[in-house]
Design an enzyme around this catalytic site. Structure first.
Site, short mmCIF file in Angstrom:
data_model
loop_
_atom_site.label_atom_id
_atom_site.label_comp_id
_atom_site.label_asym_id
_atom_site.label_seq_id
_atom_site.Cartn_x
_atom_site.Cartn_y
_atom_site.Cartn_z
N CYS A 192 0.79 -1.28 0.05
CA CYS A 192 0.23 0.02 0.02
C CYS A 192 1.07 1.37 0.08
O CYS A 192 1.44 1.59 -1.22
CB CYS A 192 -0.92 -0.04 1.37
SG CYS A 192 -2.35 1.27 1.00
N HIS A 237 -3.90 -5.11 -0.59
CA HIS A 237 -3.41 -5.78 1.06
C HIS A 237 -3.72 -7.26 0.83
O HIS A 237 -4.79 -7.86 1.15
CB HIS A 237 -4.57 -5.00 1.78
CG HIS A 237 -4.45 -3.65 2.48
ND1 HIS A 237 -3.79 -3.29 3.42
CD2 HIS A 237 -4.65 -2.40 1.59
CE1 HIS A 237 -3.54 -2.03 3.44
NE2 HIS A 237 -3.95 -1.55 2.56
N GLU A 275 -3.19 -9.31 3.20
CA GLU A 275 -3.24 -9.82 4.68
C GLU A 275 -4.75 -10.13 4.83
O GLU A 275 -5.09 -10.72 5.65
CB GLU A 275 -2.94 -8.88 5.75
CG GLU A 275 -3.71 -7.73 6.04
CD GLU A 275 -3.70 -6.61 5.14
OE1 GLU A 275 -4.66 -5.56 5.25
OE2 GLU A 275 -3.04 -6.37 4.15
#
Length: 400
Positions: free
Chosen positions: A290, A374, A376
């Protein structure tokens, strides 16, 4: 029965209308009314929309949303309540980065076995102003057509507002372009991270350390990123965004991670870029996500640009050119790397299939790569978890 009772009434039906207790006042003077939720008061920010169906608690605690008012396109938000586990802010000393939350339907009582409190109470406790009853589809269409507006969100239970003053505040706010918002959400001290990913029936565990020493530079890092680094075999030390290259290298890291975060990357880059350039010169394995992706690009001499509506959601298709696969990913960014400004030693690895914007790069002459999305998955799909293993493999190769 009397004649009067038989006679049709000329009176119009009376529909009870609730007095507005919350307003969204746009910088152009538009006033949108609704019912207030969460904290009372007012806040100014940039209005964006998020298309995720789940994960509202993770979204509203993502430090990358600092300075923004989030409009949820999914109409039913808050119906699974809130809990103490699904908070993504890794710095407990930081305030709520997000300025406000806009939802369509009123919040219902929670119905989920993991819920520990009502969503409205959770918003109050975190100081987040909420508004419901708005036509969120119309607001989303406005953002898509005209870009993300600056606005004031206000909540007053008695419905009393100084509308002209709010219009002035919205009009005067300069916007996120040109703002370094990292100091408002990032840690100011170094610390060790020991958290491990969540397991059903167990919750979040702890790790006893890993094979690789990684320094994670905190521009507003999400907790689950740190957890997945530990799961990939990393012993993680979180360092403040203002750490010098000497302070980072003194940790003798096997790799450096550049975290997500809010604000204008060009402003954060004024102090972050020289540090990253030193790390790249030392050929330290580096991985960015990011804002970290944008910091890496800026360190290479590339430029970033402000997006009209940004990317915010958990359903974005991205192509990985290194594997030829298409992934569905989570995104949260209002700036993007301009691929035309990348140097010859930076190869584009990922690209958005929504608008063709850059979503990843890797260097051909040094061990470094980054992605805009992202991986995650908090919230969002897990298609990109492999990137943490890719980072670990990079550090393993550097050991040889």
């Amino acid at each position: 029965m009397s004649v009067d009772q038989d006679k049709p009434s000329d009176a119009q039906p009376s529909w009870p209308l609730a007095r507005p207790t919350a307003l969204l006042v746009l910088a152009d003077g538009t006033v949108l009314e609704g019912q207030g939720l969460g904290a009372q008061g007012e806040a100014v920010g940039e209005v964006c929309f998020n298309t995720a169906i789940t994960g509202y608690q993770e979204i509203l605690t993502d430090p990358s949303y600092a300075g923004q008012i989030v409009t949820f396109t999914f109409p039913h938000v808050g119906n699974v309540g809130a809990n103490e586990e699904d908070v993504e802010t890794s710095n407990p000393a930081a305030g709520a980065g997000v300025r406000g939350a806009i939802v369509h339907a009123p919040i219902t009582d929670p119905s989920n076995f993991r819920s520990t409190r009502h969503f409205d109470g959770w918003l109050k406790a975190r100081g987040i102003i909420g508004l419901c009853g708005l036509d969120t589809r119309a607001l989303t269409a406005l953002i898509r057509e005209s870009g993300m507006p600056n606005a004031v969100i206000a909540h007053s239970p008695d419905g009393s507002f100084d509308v002209e003053r709010l219009k002035g505040e919205a009009a005067r706010w300069p916007g996120i372009d040109g703002m370094d918002l990292v100091p408002s959400v990032a840690s100011t001290r170094a610390y060790e991270w020991r958290g491990a990913p969540w397991r059903p029936g167990e919750g979040y565990g702890e790790t006893k350390g890993g094979r690789f020493k990684v320094v994670a530079i905190d521009y507003g890092v999400k907790s689950n990123i740190l957890r997945l680094l530990t799961e990939a075999g990393c012993d993680v030390v979180v360092a403040p965004a203002t750490s010098s290259a000497d302070e980072i290298l003194a940790q003798k890291p096997d790799g450096v991670f550049l975290s997500n975060g809010p604000g204008d990357p060009a402003e954060t880059g004024k102090y972050a870029v020289p540090v990253i350039q030193t790390l790249l010169d030392r050929k330290t394995p580096t991985f960015g996500i990011c804002l970290g992706h944008q910091m890496l690009a800026l360190a290479l001499g590339a430029k970033t640009v402000k997006m009209r509506q940004g990317h915010h959601g958990a359903n974005h298709p991205v192509k990985d050119f290194t594997t030829g696969k298409v992934e569905i990913v989570s995104m949260n960014h209002g700036f993007a790397v301009d691929p035309a400004t990348l140097p010859a030693n930076a190869r584009e690895t990922h690209r958005s299939l929504f608008d063709g914007s850059n979503c990843g790069i890797e260097l051909t002459d040094r061990p470094a790569f980054s992605v805009q999305h992202h991986p995650e998955a908090s919230p969002g799909p897990r298609d990109s978890h492999y990137l943490f293993r890719r980072f670990a493999d990079m550090m393993a190769r550097a050991e040889r």
